[in-house]
Design a protein around this motif. Structure first.
Motif, short mmCIF file in Angstrom:
data_model
loop_
_atom_site.label_atom_id
_atom_site.label_comp_id
_atom_site.label_asym_id
_atom_site.label_seq_id
_atom_site.Cartn_x
_atom_site.Cartn_y
_atom_site.Cartn_z
N LYS A 103 37.43 -30.26 -15.33
CA LYS A 103 37.06 -31.65 -15.49
C LYS A 103 35.57 -31.78 -15.80
O LYS A 103 34.74 -31.16 -15.17
N ARG A 104 35.27 -32.62 -16.77
CA ARG A 104 33.88 -32.73 -17.21
C ARG A 104 33.09 -33.67 -16.31
O ARG A 104 33.63 -34.64 -15.78
N PRO A 105 31.78 -33.40 -16.14
CA PRO A 105 30.92 -34.29 -15.37
C PRO A 105 30.34 -35.38 -16.27
O PRO A 105 30.67 -35.46 -17.46
N ASP A 106 29.44 -36.18 -15.71
CA ASP A 106 28.74 -37.18 -16.52
C ASP A 106 27.55 -36.58 -17.26
O ASP A 106 27.21 -37.01 -18.36
N ILE A 107 26.92 -35.59 -16.66
CA ILE A 107 25.75 -34.94 -17.26
C ILE A 107 25.68 -33.51 -16.78
O ILE A 107 26.12 -33.20 -15.66
N ILE A 108 25.13 -32.63 -17.62
CA ILE A 108 24.95 -31.22 -17.26
C ILE A 108 23.47 -30.89 -17.33
O ILE A 108 22.77 -31.28 -18.27
N TYR A 109 23.00 -30.19 -16.31
CA TYR A 109 21.62 -29.72 -16.23
C TYR A 109 21.64 -28.21 -16.45
O TYR A 109 22.15 -27.47 -15.61
N LEU A 110 21.11 -27.75 -17.59
CA LEU A 110 21.11 -26.32 -17.93
C LEU A 110 19.74 -25.72 -17.65
O LEU A 110 18.72 -26.26 -18.08
N GLU A 111 19.72 -24.59 -16.98
CA GLU A 111 18.47 -23.90 -16.67
C GLU A 111 18.21 -22.79 -17.69
O GLU A 111 19.09 -21.98 -17.99
N SER A 112 16.99 -22.73 -18.21
CA SER A 112 16.56 -21.66 -19.11
C SER A 112 15.19 -21.17 -18.66
O SER A 112 14.30 -22.01 -18.41
N PRO A 113 14.98 -19.85 -18.57
CA PRO A 113 15.89 -18.79 -18.95
C PRO A 113 17.05 -18.61 -17.97
O PRO A 113 16.93 -19.07 -16.84
N PRO A 114 18.11 -17.92 -18.50
CA PRO A 114 18.29 -17.32 -19.81
C PRO A 114 18.47 -18.37 -20.92
O PRO A 114 19.16 -19.38 -20.71
N LEU A 115 17.90 -18.09 -22.06
CA LEU A 115 18.03 -18.97 -23.21
C LEU A 115 19.49 -19.18 -23.59
O LEU A 115 19.89 -20.28 -24.00
N PHE A 116 20.31 -18.13 -23.41
CA PHE A 116 21.71 -18.20 -23.85
C PHE A 116 22.55 -19.18 -23.07
O PHE A 116 23.69 -19.47 -23.45
N ASN A 117 22.02 -19.72 -21.98
CA ASN A 117 22.75 -20.79 -21.29
C ASN A 117 22.94 -21.99 -22.21
O ASN A 117 23.81 -22.83 -21.98
N GLY A 118 22.15 -22.04 -23.27
CA GLY A 118 22.32 -23.11 -24.25
C GLY A 118 23.69 -23.13 -24.89
O GLY A 118 24.18 -24.19 -25.30
N PHE A 119 24.35 -21.96 -24.99
CA PHE A 119 25.71 -21.93 -25.55
C PHE A 119 26.67 -22.76 -24.69
O PHE A 119 27.59 -23.39 -25.21
N ILE A 120 26.45 -22.75 -23.38
CA ILE A 120 27.28 -23.55 -22.48
C ILE A 120 27.07 -25.03 -22.78
O ILE A 120 28.00 -25.84 -22.76
N GLY A 121 25.82 -25.38 -23.09
CA GLY A 121 25.53 -26.75 -23.47
C GLY A 121 26.21 -27.16 -24.76
O GLY A 121 26.73 -28.28 -24.87
N LEU A 122 26.25 -26.26 -25.72
CA LEU A 122 26.92 -26.57 -26.99
C LEU A 122 28.42 -26.80 -26.78
O LEU A 122 29.00 -27.73 -27.36
N VAL A 123 29.04 -25.95 -25.97
CA VAL A 123 30.46 -26.13 -25.66
C VAL A 123 30.67 -27.49 -24.99
O VAL A 123 31.61 -28.23 -25.31
N SER A 124 29.79 -27.82 -24.07
CA SER A 124 29.90 -29.09 -23.34
C SER A 124 29.76 -30.28 -24.29
O SER A 124 30.53 -31.25 -24.22
N ARG A 125 28.79 -30.21 -25.18
CA ARG A 125 28.51 -31.35 -26.04
C ARG A 125 29.49 -31.46 -27.20
O ARG A 125 30.00 -32.55 -27.50
N TRP A 126 29.75 -30.34 -27.87
CA TRP A 126 30.58 -30.39 -29.07
C TRP A 126 32.07 -30.53 -28.76
O TRP A 126 32.79 -31.21 -29.50
N ILE A 127 32.53 -29.87 -27.71
CA ILE A 127 33.97 -29.87 -27.43
C ILE A 127 34.33 -30.84 -26.32
O ILE A 127 35.29 -31.61 -26.44
N ARG A 128 33.56 -30.86 -25.23
CA ARG A 128 33.88 -31.72 -24.10
C ARG A 128 33.17 -33.08 -24.16
O ARG A 128 33.38 -33.94 -23.31
#
Length: 350
Positions: A103-128
């Protein structure tokens, strides 16, 4: 509001990111928000899971009103480019899969580094269709480039493109120092895209009212001064300089105490042994609950970083904690943090 933090690093690991995110998650929960943390299994930096986490593929915990979900990923000591890449990418993959099917939340807070956590953000934004905040605690790949850890021009170019993609798709990019914020703004982003949320310290935990740690007090026998470094033993921290100081001051009544772990620790221990530095001590990482007492007992908190322009914008969280515990600091960082220390008269700076 339903808020999800996504971070590779979280307690019981000890570190700046672990403390900052866990404290923010706890306080948001206290304000009535529904907070989940999506993270990996504790193992940083040794690559060893503590008791209670071994033999588990996934795990769910409830701590201080926060739901913590742990997903599987490659686990290894935080040493070497290939190992770190495997750790970071495997977590990004595993956390992205989890994001797809829950189940999706209202907002996601991604921590960087690692920079690659950004992929999780893309999945969240583009798909969910879930917006994300991208918190930049260290500039990557810029830090790796300036440290000399990243030299291949093709990998650098690809990493910089990923960095821009993750920033572009974020609702807001968060910076922990003004220097990081200015760096990102100079990449061409508008003022309203990049927000400043600095590190800090909880004065109810780190305080000069905390009883000093008895083991550190024991090191003060015969009137010795205790100079403490507490934190990650990494290539950015220039910890060899502390050993050079120990060599020059071996006849003085001063003890050097290292608390923590990291990829450079083995080399530091070997160097201290070769130089017969009997007043240099290395302690394993201590639980977060013990750190206020350790800092309270120290006479000096030593906070070094490599002499690189990039670190002029650094504001190490360990500095806030030392000052709150009443320990004067010896800071080799220029810029923002040095300005604060000089203004308050609470230490010496480079």
């Amino acid at each position: 509001m339903k808020i999800r933090f996504v971070t590779l690093y979280y307690p019981p690991e000890v570190g700046a990111a672990q403390r900052r995110i866990s404290e923010l998650a706890r306080r948001l929960s206290l304000r009535g928000h529904e907070v989940t943390v999506l993270t990996g299994f504790p193992n940083y930096p040794s690559g060893i899971k503590p008791e209670g986490y071994r033999g588990r593929f996934t795990m769910r915990e409830e701590i201080d009103g926060v739901t913590i979900v742990r997903v599987p990923h490659y686990i290894a000591p935080n040493q070497g480019f290939v190992r770190r890449l495997g750790i970071h990418l495997s977590f990004a993959f595993s956390a992205s899969l989890w994001t797809l099917f829950h189940k999706r939340p209202d907002i996601i807070y991604l921590e960087s580094p690692p920079l690659f956590n950004g992929f999780i953000g893309l999945v969240s934004r583009w798909i969910r269709r879930t917006p994300y905040l991208f918190n930049v605690a260290d500039l990557w790949p810029q830090t790796a480039i300036e440290l000399g850890a990243l030299k291949n021009k093709w990998i650098i170019a690809a990493s910089q493109k990923l960095e821009r993609l993750f920033y572009n798709q974020a609702r807001t990019v968060l910076a922990v120092t003004d220097g990081i914020r200015r760096f990102i703004l100079n990449m061409g982003y508008p003022e309203n895209k990049v927000a400043l949320i600095t590190n800090g310290v909880d004065h109810t935990i780190f305080s000069d009212a905390v009883p000093p740690d008895p083991a550190v007090l024991e090191l003060k026998r015969e009137g010795s001064i205790v100079a403490l470094y507490a934190g990650t033993h990494g290539m950015a921290h220039a910890l060899g300089g502390i050993l050079e100081a120990a060599i020059r001051l071996r006849q003085e009544k001063i003890v050097f105490l290292f608390v923590g772990d990291g990829p450079e620790k083995e080399k530091l221990v070997q160097k201290a042994t070769e130089e017969h530095l009997d007043k240099v001590y290395f302690w394993a990482p201590r639980p977060q609950a013990e750190m206020p007492g350790i800092l309270r007992a120290a006479d000096i908190a030593v906070i070094p970083l490599r002499d690189l322009p990039l670190f002029d914008s650094a504001m190490p969280s360990k500095c806030f904690e030392a000052l709150a515990a009443g320990a004067p600091v010896m800071l080799s960082v220029r810029g923002e943090m040095a300005d604060h220390v000089r203004a308050a008269g609470c230490g010496v700076t480079a």
